[in-house]
Design a protein around this motif. Structure first.
Motif, PDB file in Angstrom:
ATOM      1  N   ASN A   1       0.822  -1.218   0.000  1.00 24.39           N
ATOM      2  CA  ASN A   1       0.000   0.000   0.000  1.00 24.39           C
ATOM      3  C   ASN A   1       0.850   1.259   0.000  1.00 24.39           C
ATOM      4  O   ASN A   1       0.439   2.302  -0.526  1.00 24.39           O
ATOM      5  N   SER A   2       2.055   1.166   0.612  1.00 24.44           N
ATOM      6  CA  SER A   2       2.939   2.340   0.670  1.00 24.44           C
ATOM      7  C   SER A   2       3.651   2.569  -0.650  1.00 24.44           C
ATOM      8  O   SER A   2       3.809   3.711  -1.102  1.00 24.44           O
ATOM      9  N   ILE A   3       4.092   1.474  -1.289  1.00 24.47           N
ATOM     10  CA  ILE A   3       4.842   1.608  -2.538  1.00 24.47           C
ATOM     11  C   ILE A   3       3.929   1.979  -3.698  1.00 24.47           C
ATOM     12  O   ILE A   3       4.315   2.719  -4.599  1.00 24.47           O
ATOM     13  N   ARG A   4       2.711   1.468  -3.684  1.00 29.50           N
ATOM     14  CA  ARG A   4       1.747   1.761  -4.751  1.00 29.50           C
ATOM     15  C   ARG A   4       0.498   2.419  -4.157  1.00 29.50           C
ATOM     16  O   ARG A   4      -0.561   1.825  -4.081  1.00 29.50           O
ATOM     17  N   PRO A   5       0.641   3.679  -3.717  1.00 34.60           N
ATOM     18  CA  PRO A   5      -0.517   4.345  -3.106  1.00 34.60           C
ATOM     19  C   PRO A   5      -1.572   4.688  -4.149  1.00 34.60           C
ATOM     20  O   PRO A   5      -1.296   4.784  -5.350  1.00 34.60           O
ATOM     21  N   GLY A   6      -2.785   4.886  -3.679  1.00 37.33           N
ATOM     22  CA  GLY A   6      -3.859   5.286  -4.568  1.00 37.33           C
ATOM     23  C   GLY A   6      -3.684   6.733  -5.017  1.00 37.33           C
ATOM     24  O   GLY A   6      -3.371   7.610  -4.208  1.00 37.33           O
ATOM     25  N   ILE A   7      -3.835   6.976  -6.311  1.00 32.68           N
ATOM     26  CA  ILE A   7      -3.764   8.329  -6.870  1.00 32.68           C
ATOM     27  C   ILE A   7      -5.042   8.524  -7.664  1.00 32.68           C
ATOM     28  O   ILE A   7      -5.225   7.901  -8.721  1.00 32.68           O
ATOM     29  N   GLU A   8      -5.929   9.374  -7.158  1.00 29.05           N
ATOM     30  CA  GLU A   8      -7.270   9.466  -7.708  1.00 29.05           C
ATOM     31  C   GLU A   8      -7.556  10.866  -8.258  1.00 29.05           C
ATOM     32  O   GLU A   8      -7.115  11.873  -7.689  1.00 29.05           O
ATOM     33  N   ALA A   9      -8.292  10.897  -9.376  1.00 24.60           N
ATOM     34  CA  ALA A   9      -8.770  12.169  -9.932  1.00 24.60           C
ATOM     35  C   ALA A   9     -10.004  12.628  -9.171  1.00 24.60           C
ATOM     36  O   ALA A   9     -10.855  11.821  -8.803  1.00 24.60           O
ATOM     37  N   LEU A  10     -10.093  13.939  -8.922  1.00 20.22           N
ATOM     38  CA  LEU A  10     -11.206  14.507  -8.171  1.00 20.22           C
ATOM     39  C   LEU A  10     -12.078  15.366  -9.072  1.00 20.22           C
ATOM     40  O   LEU A  10     -11.603  15.985 -10.029  1.00 20.22           O
ATOM     41  N   GLY A  11     -13.355  15.385  -8.745  1.00 21.64           N
ATOM     42  CA  GLY A  11     -14.302  16.256  -9.440  1.00 21.64           C
ATOM     43  C   GLY A  11     -15.226  16.919  -8.434  1.00 21.64           C
ATOM     44  O   GLY A  11     -15.368  16.460  -7.291  1.00 21.64           O
ATOM     45  N   ARG A  12     -15.869  18.014  -8.852  1.00 17.30           N
ATOM     46  CA  ARG A  12     -16.754  18.757  -7.963  1.00 17.30           C
ATOM     47  C   ARG A  12     -18.157  18.147  -7.998  1.00 17.30           C
ATOM     48  O   ARG A  12     -18.716  17.909  -9.079  1.00 17.30           O
ATOM     49  N   LEU A  13     -18.696  17.862  -6.789  1.00 16.32           N
ATOM     50  CA  LEU A  13     -20.076  17.378  -6.721  1.00 16.32           C
ATOM     51  C   LEU A  13     -21.027  18.494  -7.121  1.00 16.32           C
ATOM     52  O   LEU A  13     -20.812  19.664  -6.754  1.00 16.32           O
ATOM     53  N   PRO A  14     -22.079  18.180  -7.870  1.00 12.07           N
ATOM     54  CA  PRO A  14     -23.013  19.222  -8.332  1.00 12.07           C
ATOM     55  C   PRO A  14     -23.596  20.036  -7.179  1.00 12.07           C
ATOM     56  O   PRO A  14     -23.947  19.483  -6.124  1.00 12.07           O
ATOM     57  N   ARG A  15     -23.625  21.350  -7.383  1.00 10.24           N
ATOM     58  CA  ARG A  15     -24.227  22.305  -6.438  1.00 10.24           C
ATOM     59  C   ARG A  15     -23.512  22.351  -5.089  1.00 10.24           C
ATOM     60  O   ARG A  15     -24.092  22.688  -4.071  1.00 10.24           O
TER      61      ARG A  15
END
Length: 655
Positions: free
Chosen positions: A495-509
């Protein structure tokens, strides 16, 4: 026409005001005070260990009183102890003793010690724990898993058959070291060592140990003279098949199996009818009494039934002179003591917290460690081996209606009286009965439902569970533990060597930014790639992976490859560092490389919500100067608004 001009003027003023507020909040991030130095953190940790924060503002007298109450909880709850509670504790203690006496003798036999040492371990440690422990229900004494652990590890140092005295001295030395380690863990708040054995590993370890213990009891159940001292299932089964050609006596099997059926039947009755909880508790003592009478009256020992014979009575003798603190085996004894300490603490704290949750109070793990450390150190000086909390006896104690640890005191006094007056009556107790008592307690160690739950929830956790189970079953106790810990650490490293890298978006309103994979309705901001790094540490182990993954993501976005037909052009890469607690020089170097490559592609880099240690190190490394102080934001929403409004702000400022 005039109203339109007024609205435009108001809009411009509002935008300028928002920019001013955003810049002010940027200064909050950049001008935060320096975090404490490592040596300051160490001093604070030591101060909080000796005097917890809630005691530091008190006077010296109150502070000393609070310290003594924390070290000896009996001083706190003892002031409000009532006679009504004692009636419940008395009955619980007597019921507990009826189960503890035969089990203690059986566990001592499992540890390759004389029977009296199991009884000694049920006297002094419970008394010490009653003064220093914080659990109201935990029943202290010898347990099957620790007895097996000592038997399997210590016999590699000293042969219990060839030199039983040296073996016993080594067990006492291991007990001393186990107590020292436990006390140190508690005093310095090192309870995380116990957490190295995860819940999944403990489930697998207990199940494997239960099967190994059960196979070991075949020696007593079948009355076999020569049996292997190894604990793996292959060696035990080989020894069992070889013993078929040796003389053996069926009366042992008849006697042992008969009472084993009786014990299992009483346990079944106790589970079906909660009012008969006392029946399975006193069943072992009834079995010992009846089987001893049968052997004595029928002279069955003359016909091959193996008996306990002499059990030394009296008070716990001093064993301080028997500790082997010098010599060639000290390092091995210390290593065995460390393993025993961790296993004993894990079992006791897990059991104690389970029943504390039912009763609705908090169990302090560090207080428990100190109490168990002291009780095992004192126990090693008074002919006791490693004691801890027993699940089966704690369940009996709870069902019997115990109110406080006074039930442990009653139990210890009852066992002591038995040592003084009744040990001669145990001469004709058959070994097969002790084996059947241990066998009847083993089903509680195998939790199939927990293993299935682990499999459903987390496959890697189940792998640790399975590794511990198979390691104990086919290799040895320490190999099983090593396999479980190794798999658990491998999971952490993965989990440390391959951490999660996620794209973020804005929730509507809303101004809330979430992962687009989890929330498909989240809208990505045109021209801005918002990325969250899901790792507590950006360091040498994962920095290059993070940098390369982000650059590949930017390339995919700009090229519009398969899976992203939009082909939108990225102008700003915004890193959400809210999950990154710290960063090292390799992590900073990776960020610098990322910023340099993005700059060559005409892309800006910004960061949002950096933690205290992170922003401090980025400032020291001059990274903030490279990207610009105006590219450091308090939140993702402000960073997005700031990036989108930068051109508008610059246009307004030029007017």
């Amino acid at each position: 026409m005039g109203s339109v001009l007024v609205d435009q003027t108001f809009s411009v003023e509002q935008q300028l005001d928002d920019v001013d507020h955003r810049m002010e909040r940027n200064h909050w991030v950049l001008n935060s005070p320096e975090p404490p130095a490592p040596w300051q953190e160490l001093l604070r940790c030591i101060r909080n260990t000796v005097f917890p924060p809630d005691q530091q503002n008190k006077g010296n007298r109150k502070r000393v009183c609070s310290f003594l109450e924390a070290l000896f909880p009996i001083l706190k709850w003892g002031r409000n102890y009532k006679a009504s509670k004692f009636r419940n504790d008395l009955m619980a203690g007597l019921t507990l003793a009826s189960l503890s006496i035969p089990q203690s003798i059986g566990y001592a036999n499992l540890a390759n010690l004389d029977p009296q040492y199991g009884l000694y371990t049920s006297v002094i440690p419970p008394l010490i724990y009653a003064v220093m422990g914080s659990s109201r229900e935990l029943a202290i004494g010898p347990v099957a898993v620790v007895s097996l652990l000592l038997s399997s590890l210590v016999q590699k140092i000293v042969d219990p058959v060839a030199d039983p005295v040296a073996y016993r001295n080594q067990v006492l030395t291991v007990t001393f070291f186990a107590g020292i380690f436990q006390a140190v863990f508690g005093c310095f708040r090192l309870g995380f060592f116990v957490d190295f054995l995860s819940h999944a590993a403990i489930v697998g370890f207990m199940a494997g140990a239960a099967i190994v213990i059960g196979l070991q009891q075949l020696k007593g159940l079948l009355g076999i003279n020569h049996f292997t001292t190894k604990t793996d299932v292959v060696s035990v089964l080989k020894s069992l098949f070889k013993s078929i050609h040796q003389p053996w006596y069926p009366l042992n099997i008849v006697l042992g199996c008969s009472f084993l059926i009786f014990l299992l039947f009483t346990r079944f009755i106790g589970r079906r009818n909660k009012k008969l909880f006392w029946l399975p508790a006193i069943a072992p003592l009834i079995s010992v009494i009846l089987s001893t009478l049968i052997v004595y009256l029928t002279k069955a020992d003359k016909h091959g039934v193996k008996i306990v014979k002499h059990v030394k009575g009296g008070l716990n003798p001093s064993s301080a002179h028997q500790l082997q603190l010098t010599g060639p085996h000290v390092a091995q004894a210390a290593k065995t003591g460390l393993i025993s300490a961790v296993i004993a603490l894990t079992e006791a704290i897990a059991v104690g917290r389970s029943f504390a949750t039912i009763k609705g109070y908090h169990l302090d793990g560090n207080t428990e460690m100190v109490a168990m450390g002291f009780m095992n150190v004192v126990g090693s000086l008074t002919s006791c081996y490693v004691a801890t909390g027993s699940f089966s006896r704690t369940a009996v104690n709870f069902s019997s209606g115990c109110q406080t640890v006074v039930s442990n005191i009653v139990m210890a006094i009852t066992v002591l009286v038995s040592l003084l007056l009744f040990t001669k009556l145990l001469y004709f107790t058959p070994m097969a009965i002790l084996a059947s008592i241990i066998l009847s307690a083993l089903p509680g160690l195998i939790d199939i439902n927990a293993a299935y739950h682990i499999w459903k929830v987390d496959k890697l956790d189940f792998l640790a569970c399975l590794g511990a189970f198979l390691g104990v079953l086919f290799a040895s106790v320490e190999i099983g533990l090593l396999v479980a810990v190794t798999i658990s650490f491998a999971k952490i490293l993965l989990n440390s060597i391959r951490p999660g890298i996620e794209a973020l978006g804005r929730l509507p309103r809303t101004d809330i930014f979430c992962e687009t994979g989890q929330y498909p309705m989240a809208i990505e901001v045109p021209g801005i790639l918002v990325i969250r790094i899901n790792s507590g540490l950006l360091c040498f182990a994962n920095a290059n992976f993070v940098r390369e993954r982000i650059m590949r993501w930017v390339t995919e976005e700009n090229d519009g490859i398969e899976g992203n037909a939009k082909g939108r052009v990225v102008q700003v890469v915004l890193l959400d560092l809210s999950n990154v607690m710290n960063v090292d020089t390799s992590g900073i170097h990776a960020l610098e490389e990322l910023q340099r490559k993005l700059f060559l592609h005409g892309i800006e880099l910004a960061i949002a919500n950096p933690k205290w240690q992170v922003i401090h190190k980025l400032k020291l490394a001059k990274f903030v100067d490279k990207i610009g102080g105006d590219k450091v934001y308090l939140s993702v929403a402000e960073a997005v608004d700031g990036s989108l409004g930068s051109k508008v702000a610059s246009a307004l400022s030029s007017c």
